[in-house]
Design an enzyme around this catalytic site. Structure first.
Site, PDB file in Angstrom:
ATOM      1  N   GLY A 143       0.779  -1.109  -0.160  1.00 43.47           N
ATOM      2  CA  GLY A 143       0.120  -0.147  -0.075  1.00 43.47           C
ATOM      3  C   GLY A 143       0.821   1.246  -0.146  1.00 43.47           C
ATOM      4  O   GLY A 143       0.240   2.475   0.470  1.00 43.47           O
ATOM      5  N   GLY A 144       1.951   1.233  -0.593  1.00 44.42           N
ATOM      6  CA  GLY A 144       2.938   2.174  -0.606  1.00 44.42           C
ATOM      7  C   GLY A 144       2.651   3.398  -1.559  1.00 44.42           C
ATOM      8  O   GLY A 144       3.317   4.436  -1.426  1.00 44.42           O
ATOM      9  N   ALA A 145       1.615   3.319  -2.306  1.00 46.59           N
ATOM     10  CA  ALA A 145       1.280   4.367  -3.404  1.00 46.59           C
ATOM     11  C   ALA A 145       0.061   5.140  -2.541  1.00 46.59           C
ATOM     12  O   ALA A 145      -0.253   6.054  -3.358  1.00 46.59           O
ATOM     13  CB  ALA A 145       0.892   3.741  -4.687  1.00 46.59           C
ATOM     14  N   GLY A 146      -0.420   4.741  -1.580  1.00 42.14           N
ATOM     15  CA  GLY A 146      -1.493   5.426  -0.979  1.00 42.14           C
ATOM     16  C   GLY A 146      -0.990   6.774  -0.270  1.00 42.14           C
ATOM     17  O   GLY A 146       0.152   7.157  -0.179  1.00 42.14           O
ATOM     18  N   PHE A 147      -1.773   7.376   0.723  1.00 44.69           N
ATOM     19  CA  PHE A 147      -1.361   8.489   1.547  1.00 44.69           C
ATOM     20  C   PHE A 147      -0.335   8.425   2.302  1.00 44.69           C
ATOM     21  O   PHE A 147       0.757   9.107   2.371  1.00 44.69           O
ATOM     22  CB  PHE A 147      -2.783   9.087   2.161  1.00 44.69           C
ATOM     23  N   GLY A 164       1.408   5.457   3.207  1.00 44.59           N
ATOM     24  CA  GLY A 164       2.466   4.750   2.592  1.00 44.59           C
ATOM     25  C   GLY A 164       3.615   5.301   1.728  1.00 44.59           C
ATOM     26  O   GLY A 164       4.867   5.298   1.947  1.00 44.59           O
ATOM     27  N   THR A 169      -5.632   1.088  13.283  1.00 44.87           N
ATOM     28  CA  THR A 169      -6.221   2.403  13.671  1.00 44.87           C
ATOM     29  C   THR A 169      -6.827   2.597  14.960  1.00 44.87           C
ATOM     30  O   THR A 169      -7.353   1.458  15.366  1.00 44.87           O
ATOM     31  CB  THR A 169      -7.313   2.623  12.477  1.00 44.87           C
ATOM     32  N   ASP A 170      -6.922   3.713  15.433  1.00 41.77           N
ATOM     33  CA  ASP A 170      -7.698   4.110  16.716  1.00 41.77           C
ATOM     34  C   ASP A 170      -9.076   3.669  16.449  1.00 41.77           C
ATOM     35  O   ASP A 170      -9.770   3.462  17.522  1.00 41.77           O
ATOM     36  CB  ASP A 170      -7.598   5.525  17.028  1.00 41.77           C
ATOM     37  N   GLU A 171      -9.675   3.317  15.115  1.00 39.27           N
ATOM     38  CA  GLU A 171     -11.073   3.313  15.206  1.00 39.27           C
ATOM     39  C   GLU A 171     -11.552   1.867  15.555  1.00 39.27           C
ATOM     40  O   GLU A 171     -12.603   1.556  15.764  1.00 39.27           O
ATOM     41  CB  GLU A 171     -11.571   3.281  13.800  1.00 39.27           C
ATOM     42  N   TYR A 185     -15.491  -0.969   7.890  1.00 34.75           N
ATOM     43  CA  TYR A 185     -14.144  -0.727   7.812  1.00 34.75           C
ATOM     44  C   TYR A 185     -13.296  -0.999   9.066  1.00 34.75           C
ATOM     45  O   TYR A 185     -12.248  -1.895   9.150  1.00 34.75           O
ATOM     46  CB  TYR A 185     -13.754   0.612   7.594  1.00 34.75           C
ATOM     47  N   LYS A 225     -10.341  -3.916  10.081  1.00 32.50           N
ATOM     48  CA  LYS A 225      -9.035  -3.703  10.779  1.00 32.50           C
ATOM     49  C   LYS A 225      -8.954  -4.341  11.976  1.00 32.50           C
ATOM     50  O   LYS A 225      -7.821  -5.036  12.352  1.00 32.50           O
ATOM     51  CB  LYS A 225      -9.103  -2.115  10.871  1.00 32.50           C
TER      52      LYS A 225
HETATM   53  P1  NAD Z   1      -5.003   5.085   1.434  1.00 31.93           P
HETATM   54  O1  NAD Z   1      -6.478   4.571   1.033  1.00 31.93           O
HETATM   55  O2  NAD Z   1      -4.599   6.225   0.773  1.00 31.93           O
HETATM   56  O3  NAD Z   1      -4.008   4.151   0.737  1.00 31.93           O
HETATM   57  C1  NAD Z   1      -4.086   2.353   0.622  1.00 31.93           C
HETATM   58  C2  NAD Z   1      -3.244   2.205  -0.368  1.00 31.93           C
HETATM   59  O4  NAD Z   1      -3.357   0.665  -0.430  1.00 31.93           O
HETATM   60  C3  NAD Z   1      -3.633   2.537  -1.813  1.00 31.93           C
HETATM   61  O5  NAD Z   1      -2.493   2.924  -2.590  1.00 31.93           O
HETATM   62  C4  NAD Z   1      -4.313   1.185  -2.462  1.00 31.93           C
HETATM   63  O6  NAD Z   1      -3.912   1.251  -3.862  1.00 31.93           O
HETATM   64  C5  NAD Z   1      -3.460  -0.005  -1.781  1.00 31.93           C
HETATM   65  N1  NAD Z   1      -4.276  -1.166  -1.601  1.00 31.93           N
HETATM   66  C6  NAD Z   1      -5.566  -1.225  -1.463  1.00 31.93           C
HETATM   67  N2  NAD Z   1      -5.904  -2.530  -1.711  1.00 31.93           N
HETATM   68  C7  NAD Z   1      -4.934  -3.124  -1.900  1.00 31.93           C
HETATM   69  C8  NAD Z   1      -4.679  -4.607  -2.219  1.00 31.93           C
HETATM   70  N3  NAD Z   1      -5.606  -5.581  -2.151  1.00 31.93           N
HETATM   71  N4  NAD Z   1      -3.538  -5.103  -2.370  1.00 31.93           N
HETATM   72  C9  NAD Z   1      -2.377  -4.204  -2.469  1.00 31.93           C
HETATM   73  N5  NAD Z   1      -2.492  -2.771  -2.197  1.00 31.93           N
HETATM   74  C10 NAD Z   1      -3.801  -2.474  -2.070  1.00 31.93           C
HETATM   75  O7  NAD Z   1      -5.103   4.746   2.863  1.00 31.93           O
HETATM   76  P2  NAD Z   1      -4.082   5.485   4.122  1.00 31.93           P
HETATM   77  O8  NAD Z   1      -4.862   6.782   4.447  1.00 31.93           O
HETATM   78  O9  NAD Z   1      -2.911   5.802   3.388  1.00 31.93           O
HETATM   79  O10 NAD Z   1      -3.916   4.449   5.116  1.00 31.93           O
HETATM   80  C11 NAD Z   1      -2.770   3.293   4.971  1.00 31.93           C
HETATM   81  C12 NAD Z   1      -3.143   2.943   6.366  1.00 31.93           C
HETATM   82  O11 NAD Z   1      -3.080   3.163   7.503  1.00 31.93           O
HETATM   83  C13 NAD Z   1      -4.364   1.690   6.314  1.00 31.93           C
HETATM   84  O12 NAD Z   1      -4.053   0.420   6.786  1.00 31.93           O
HETATM   85  C14 NAD Z   1      -5.273   2.396   7.045  1.00 31.93           C
HETATM   86  O13 NAD Z   1      -6.318   1.532   7.620  1.00 31.93           O
HETATM   87  C15 NAD Z   1      -4.297   2.898   8.258  1.00 31.93           C
HETATM   88  N6  NAD Z   1      -4.651   4.229   8.898  1.00 31.93           N
HETATM   89  C16 NAD Z   1      -4.902   5.310   8.175  1.00 31.93           C
HETATM   90  C17 NAD Z   1      -5.357   6.424   8.787  1.00 31.93           C
HETATM   91  C18 NAD Z   1      -5.692   8.007   8.215  1.00 31.93           C
HETATM   92  O14 NAD Z   1      -6.226   8.885   8.889  1.00 31.93           O
HETATM   93  N7  NAD Z   1      -5.841   7.951   6.885  1.00 31.93           N
HETATM   94  C19 NAD Z   1      -5.098   6.514  10.324  1.00 31.93           C
HETATM   95  C20 NAD Z   1      -4.932   5.352  10.846  1.00 31.93           C
HETATM   96  C21 NAD Z   1      -4.486   4.056  10.577  1.00 31.93           C
HETATM   97  O1  TDX Z   2     -17.804  15.004   3.751  1.00 30.64           O
HETATM   98  C1  TDX Z   2     -17.493  14.478   4.775  1.00 30.64           C
HETATM   99  N1  TDX Z   2     -17.992  15.422   5.797  1.00 30.64           N
HETATM  100  C2  TDX Z   2     -17.992  14.983   7.338  1.00 30.64           C
HETATM  101  O2  TDX Z   2     -18.736  15.641   8.342  1.00 30.64           O
HETATM  102  C3  TDX Z   2     -16.344  13.593   5.226  1.00 30.64           C
HETATM  103  C4  TDX Z   2     -15.646  12.931   4.323  1.00 30.64           C
HETATM  104  C5  TDX Z   2     -16.186  13.139   6.802  1.00 30.64           C
HETATM  105  N2  TDX Z   2     -17.000  13.763   7.850  1.00 30.64           N
HETATM  106  C6  TDX Z   2     -16.663  13.589   9.011  1.00 30.64           C
HETATM  107  C7  TDX Z   2     -16.883  12.344   9.604  1.00 30.64           C
HETATM  108  C8  TDX Z   2     -15.954  12.033  10.383  1.00 30.64           C
HETATM  109  O3  TDX Z   2     -16.209  12.591  11.944  1.00 30.64           O
HETATM  110  O4  TDX Z   2     -15.380  14.035   9.231  1.00 30.64           O
HETATM  111  C9  TDX Z   2     -14.680  13.348  10.246  1.00 30.64           C
HETATM  112  C10 TDX Z   2     -13.450  12.521   9.372  1.00 30.64           C
HETATM  113  O5  TDX Z   2     -13.972  11.677   8.506  1.00 30.64           O
HETATM  114  P1  TDX Z   2     -12.813  10.646   7.366  1.00 30.64           P
HETATM  115  O6  TDX Z   2     -11.914  11.877   7.047  1.00 30.64           O
HETATM  116  O7  TDX Z   2     -13.667  10.107   6.602  1.00 30.64           O
HETATM  117  O8  TDX Z   2     -12.204  10.016   8.487  1.00 30.64           O
HETATM  118  P2  TDX Z   2     -12.891   8.858   9.652  1.00 30.64           P
HETATM  119  O9  TDX Z   2     -14.017   8.277   9.268  1.00 30.64           O
HETATM  120  O10 TDX Z   2     -12.494   9.544  11.142  1.00 30.64           O
HETATM  121  O11 TDX Z   2     -11.375   7.889   9.441  1.00 30.64           O
HETATM  122  C11 TDX Z   2     -10.108   8.155   9.230  1.00 30.64           C
HETATM  123  O12 TDX Z   2      -9.255   7.938  10.353  1.00 30.64           O
HETATM  124  C12 TDX Z   2      -9.146   6.683  10.710  1.00 30.64           C
HETATM  125  C13 TDX Z   2      -9.476   7.425   8.271  1.00 30.64           C
HETATM  126  O13 TDX Z   2     -10.400   7.548   6.991  1.00 30.64           O
HETATM  127  C14 TDX Z   2      -9.300   5.843   8.538  1.00 30.64           C
HETATM  128  O14 TDX Z   2      -8.554   5.198   7.399  1.00 30.64           O
HETATM  129  C15 TDX Z   2      -8.431   5.904   9.606  1.00 30.64           C
HETATM  130  O15 TDX Z   2      -8.336   4.679  10.250  1.00 30.64           O
END
Ligand code: NAD
Ligand code: TDX
Length: 337
Positions: free
Chosen positions: A8-12, A14, A126-128, A151, A155
């Protein structure tokens, strides 16, 4: 050399992690395996694509043969599993892919890690998984898991499986549970980039419910530094919470973004609440601070300013995204807003 499989290194997060690590370490050989779903974007990795210690493979973590091939070819000794379907709203629209990737995919990686005797497996969680808090209290590593969305339940399932592999097979698994990240390269379906981009486009800002839900925000580089420390010093079988003690109500973030971009609050539109919307997240990160010496370095206001600047300067990056598949998703999620 440390041979590390990063999924998942092409995501946010990673891609921020790979860019961060390769800019400061020359003893990591990184193999990035990413399926390039809608959320994966190789543009995030432009600065490392010619680095001799970086190799990219497009593929799915549920593909056993491919995983086996990569472990063998690159003598993988470490795995950092970022790959996931990561968006709560999409998991509510359709959950199957969440369980396939987040649960089955993690299982395939754990099984391969067992066969190849790896030295560390970091599961990025994740804390979720802890569920929702009322006005008081914090999530600690001892808080019982109580996930509420497809989701977060996927996790949590992966976390329990990873810990079971440690318990049963002594696999050196470490789990990190971080709060909400923000920063460059975040896909604009998540709160902060969605609001910045809609603001820049003078579009309505959809706030779910009463806007009083609370999230605990951390700048993505603080998260990356914590993962680096867990990689170096984290103990097998342990869970580490990561958070920067920055609780904010959604509506306050939205108003702050409007103010910073000199736009009117009239752009705010309260919309139907997210089903099962968790009320509040707040992380107690005492353990990683005391045991590994981590602490957050970025201040919310200035890191948010930098993030807004980044989206202003990288219009090409997000314009390509919001003109593609995103349009279909946006219509499904927000109707004609
Ligand atoms: P993201 O959705 O931006 O990126 C996910 C990446 O995983 C993408 O590049 C996607 O192409 C890749 N992917 C999805 N399915 C795949 C598969 N089957 N095989 C290989 N690659 C695959 O997510 P993010 O926000 O970068 O989150 C990364 C990790 O961190 C996740 O595990 C998420 O649960 C965790 N996390 C995210 C947050 C947050 O706030 N964004 C907070 C806590 C934990
Ligand atoms: O359009 C919106 N309006 C709105 O009010 C969106 C997209 C979100 N929200 C609210 C919902 C949540 O209370 O904002 C808060 C944050 O929403 P998200 O950005 O969707 O994040 P959240 O659901 O909290 O989950 C995120 O944090 C934990 C990440 O997406 C997860 O990957 C991570 O595990």
């Amino acid at each position: 050399m440390k041979n590390v499989l990063i999924t998942g290194g092409a995501g946010f997060i990673g891609s921020n992690f790979i860019n961060y690590i390769l800019s400061r370490k020359d003893d990591w050989q990184i193999v990035n395996l990413d399926k390039l779903t809608y959320a994966g974007n190789l543009e995030n990795l432009k600065s490392v694509e010619r680095n001799k210690n970086y190799h990219f493979f497009k593929g799915d973590i549920t593909n056993r043969e491919l995983i086996d091939y990569l472990f063998k070819k690159y003598s993988i000794k470490y795995v950092i599993n970022f790959a996931a379907e990561s968006h709560v709203d999409r998991s509510i629209l359709g959950s199957e892919i969440f369980y396939r990737t987040n649960v089955i995919g993690t299982n395939v990686l754990l099984e391969a890690s067992r066969r190849y005797n790896i030295e560390k497996f970091i599961q990025i969680s994740t804390d979720e998984v802890y569920g929702s808090l009322s006005e008081e209290g914090y999530f600690t590593e001892e808080t019982p898991l109580s996930p509420n969305s497809p989701y977060s339940s996927s996790k949590a399932a992966a976390d329990l499986m990873a810990l079971a592999f440690h318990h049963t097979y002594n696999l050196p698994v470490v789990i990190t549970r971080c709060s909400n990240n923000y920063g460059p390269y975040q896909f604009p379906e998540k709160l902060i980039p969605l609001m910045i981009i809609n603001c820049l486009n003078n579009k309505k800002l959809p706030v779910y419910g009463d806007g009083l839900n609370v999230r605990d925000w951390i700048y993505v580089i603080d998260h990356c530094k914590a993962i680096e420390l867990v990689f170096e010093k984290g103990k097998a079988g342990e869970v580490y919470n990561i958070g920067a003690s920055c609780e904010m109500k959604n509506i306050d973030i939205v108003k702050l973004i409007l103010k910073k971009l000199n736009k009117s609050d009239d752009l705010i539109e309260f919309v139907k609440d997210r089903p099962g919307h968790d009320r509040r997240y707040a992380i107690d990160s005492t353990k990683i601070q005391n045991e590994l010496g981590w602490k957050p370095e970025f201040n919310f206001e200035s890191a948010l300013d930098y993030t807004i600047e980044w989206y202003i300067k990288n219009k090409d990056w997000w314009e390509r995204i919001i003109s593609g598949e995103y349009l279909n998703y946006y219509k499904k999620q927000y109707g004609d807003l």
